[in-house]
Design an enzyme around this catalytic site. Structure first.
Site, PDB file in Angstrom:
ATOM      1  N   ASP A   1       1.480 -34.498  11.995  1.00  0.00           N
ATOM      2  CA  ASP A   1       1.239 -33.341  12.865  1.00  0.00           C
ATOM      3  C   ASP A   1       0.114 -33.628  13.852  1.00  0.00           C
ATOM      4  O   ASP A   1       0.210 -33.268  15.028  1.00  0.00           O
ATOM      5  CB  ASP A   1       0.911 -32.098  12.019  1.00  0.00           C
TER       6      ASP A   1
ATOM      7  N   GLY B   1       6.287 -29.145   9.471  1.00  0.00           N
ATOM      8  CA  GLY B   1       7.577 -29.335   8.828  1.00  0.00           C
ATOM      9  C   GLY B   1       8.166 -28.038   8.309  1.00  0.00           C
ATOM     10  O   GLY B   1       7.447 -27.071   8.064  1.00  0.00           O
ATOM     11  N   SER B   2       9.485 -28.017   8.142  1.00  0.00           N
ATOM     12  CA  SER B   2      10.153 -26.887   7.501  1.00  0.00           C
ATOM     13  C   SER B   2       9.944 -26.959   5.987  1.00  0.00           C
ATOM     14  O   SER B   2       9.478 -27.959   5.461  1.00  0.00           O
ATOM     15  CB  SER B   2      11.654 -26.924   7.794  1.00  0.00           C
ATOM     16  N   GLY B   3      10.324 -25.873   5.328  1.00  0.00           N
ATOM     17  CA  GLY B   3      10.235 -25.845   3.871  1.00  0.00           C
ATOM     18  C   GLY B   3       9.036 -25.075   3.364  1.00  0.00           C
ATOM     19  O   GLY B   3       8.762 -25.072   2.172  1.00  0.00           O
ATOM     20  N   HIS B   4       8.322 -24.416   4.275  1.00  0.00           N
ATOM     21  CA  HIS B   4       7.110 -23.697   3.889  1.00  0.00           C
ATOM     22  C   HIS B   4       7.141 -22.227   4.270  1.00  0.00           C
ATOM     23  O   HIS B   4       6.092 -21.601   4.445  1.00  0.00           O
ATOM     24  CB  HIS B   4       5.878 -24.337   4.543  1.00  0.00           C
TER      25      HIS B   4
ATOM     26  N   HIS C   1       3.531 -30.618  -0.598  1.00  0.00           N
ATOM     27  CA  HIS C   1       4.646 -31.559  -0.482  1.00  0.00           C
ATOM     28  C   HIS C   1       4.728 -32.415  -1.734  1.00  0.00           C
ATOM     29  O   HIS C   1       5.356 -33.461  -1.739  1.00  0.00           O
ATOM     30  CB  HIS C   1       4.480 -32.466   0.723  1.00  0.00           C
TER      31      HIS C   1
END
Lengths: 335, 335
Positions: free
Chosen positions: B110, B54-57, B219
């Site tokens: 994932d 996921g994005s955001g990392h 998260h």
């Protein structure tokens, strides 16, 4: 105040201890004073570069002490200038009889102390020059550049002067290229939230939940305007318009971009800013040589960012492209 | 929600556009899909490495695509897995007939998609192996390591497997060293404040003004405990005690340390943590090979940090020391 610290009185020294422990191959200190940081390997005979200023702006200053950039720096309390004695101690430690160049930001406390250190060093037979960076276009209008504050653009001056010094250039030559780099960079910043000085324990200023401050300084100095939050592209447009209006940068010129997070801004948002800047420069037919994105000059946990644009010529580009290896900034030679 | 963005729906794609614009010499994308990122120069015949999630990392994942680390990655929405088709497209683009190794974190979405991509790739004649990183000791007790989440420790696996692949090692050899690195790293995190998913527009969880969450996931997954804020050294002691208890790392062993800011934590505070960690390792006579400090795996504007300890042997150390040159992580060969 939710901060990861022990006694706030020890914030700076403990931070410095942790820094030396993390980077023992690159950093050490002199005179038994952990606030006088120098490069571990000072063997090379060359013009030495020093900087310094208050703590709270990591990676400024010691993050840039290493190969291809600074040889030393002195560090004060949070947002406080180090003393002239500390600057002198660093100066004496790094001087290799080729002279020392001070590169620092345009703040009255720093100027006072660096100029005093310069006089003391000259009495001891060390030749010192200085370049005072004043890249923040929000802090004074065009025509009054000498009243402007120094902010993230100083990174470019370290990088370029450092690479020049490494070639064996004279103090005069290194000073001249540092002045050129400093004259060729413009920065504007935007704050979304304040930071907390540990010993004070509360935010330096307040912004409402929907407010941003355009042009705010990295110590919370007042900016151009307080505005309502708006879409990223509008913010970037406004900032880039101010830079391009101030800067003598034209169609077909080449530039290096620095997108600097002030401390709490997610990298994702910095890359959204990157998109906006590239669109504007493409529209203006200004060629981008390279783009730096990250935290280069912060205000602890302040949210916000700054944009710096360095106008390049062949000489500046050559030095910008050279490798550097410091605790914070590493670069392989740019193609 | 005070974020630098345009329409929250476009957050990920605009962030990716800005990333490609900022690093055009290192990154590009395939299949006309900006979420399928690959290394610009894929000429070298070697085992290829892919990751994703996921994005955001940031800098996960594309920040590590470059020389000496990953060859490609697929990127999903904020905290959402990319699709198996995206992973397959990256796989096909980077494969050089030497096979592809997937290195990713232990999250069900994932796993589902990477395993599906693996099957599809094998149908197309591409040999794929995978290493699932699960370094977060707070997320499941010892003995249930396969239930642990993957967090910042994945950086070490990228670095070491990347350097091994560059030597021309076989897929089996690269997989084995990646498994060894993954088995030798332990991480624990601490959150001080939540992050905001752009399309949601409000914080993922709440912590009171004087509360910290030990072991919280990147998260916002629940941690071990919610505690009152306390001095940095006490926090670091508690975290290091948990790591050393879990880790089979003993007197005279050698380790690499990663101190990772989650997004909003000032570097000053990370270096205060560095001081604490070094004191504890010295007391335990564990030798520190090197220390990384910065943002390696974030949760956008979450405040907090994680500590990862990699236990080294000669082989891991050799690969860790090799140079790397990616948009985010640059390292000259370590001495």
């Amino acid at each position: 105040m939710k901060k990861i610290l022990n006694n706030p009185k020890n914030f700076v020294n403990e931070m410095l201890e942790g820094t030396i422990k993390a980077h023992p191959e690159q950093l050490t200190y002199v005179n038994n004073d952990i606030r006088c940081i120098v490069k571990k390997n000072l063997n090379k005979k060359k013009v030495a570069l020093a900087s310094g200023g208050g703590s709270g702006h990591l990676p400024l200053f010691m993050g840039y002490v290493g190969e291809g950039m600074l040889d030393g720096c002195s560090v004060g309390g949070v947002f406080q200038s180090p003393s002239s004695e500390q600057m002198l101690n660093v100066t004496k430690a790094i001087d290799k009889d080729e002279g020392v160049l001070y590169i620092y930001g345009n703040y009255s406390g720093d100027i006072l102390n660096f100029e005093m250190a310069m006089e003391m060093a000259e009495i001891e037979g060390i030749k010192v020059e200085q370049v005072i960076c004043a890249d923040d276009i929000a802090s004074a209008p065009k025509g009054e550049e000498n009243k402007r504050r120094g902010v993230a653009g100083i990174f470019f001056v370290y990088k370029i002067a450092g690479a020049c010094a490494d070639t064996g250039a004279s103090l005069k030559e290194v000073t001249e290229i540092a002045i050129k780099a400093s004259n060729n960079v413009r920065t504007i910043g935007l704050a979304l939230s304040p930071c907390v000085v540990p010993e004070v324990g509360k935010p330096l200023f307040a912004l409402k939940d929907d407010e941003i401050s355009l042009g705010m300084g990295i110590h919370g100095e007042p900016g151009i305007s307080i505005e309502k939050i708006k879409p990223a592209d509008e913010i970037v447009n406004e900032m880039m318009e101010a830079i391009l209006k101030d800067h003598e940068i034209n169609k077909n010129d080449e530039a290096s971009i620095l997108i600097n997070g002030l401390g709490a801004t997610p990298k994702e948002e910095l890359y959204i800013v990157s998109r906006g800047i590239h669109q504007i420069l493409e529209k203006n037919k200004i060629n981008v040589y390279n783009t730096y994105v990250g935290e280069f000059a912060t205000s602890m946990e302040m949210a916000g960012f700054s944009i710096s644009i360095l106008k390049l010529d062949e000489e500046l580009k050559e030095y910008l492209a050279k490798p550097a290896n410091t605790p914070f900034f590493k670069q392989f030679e740019l193609k």
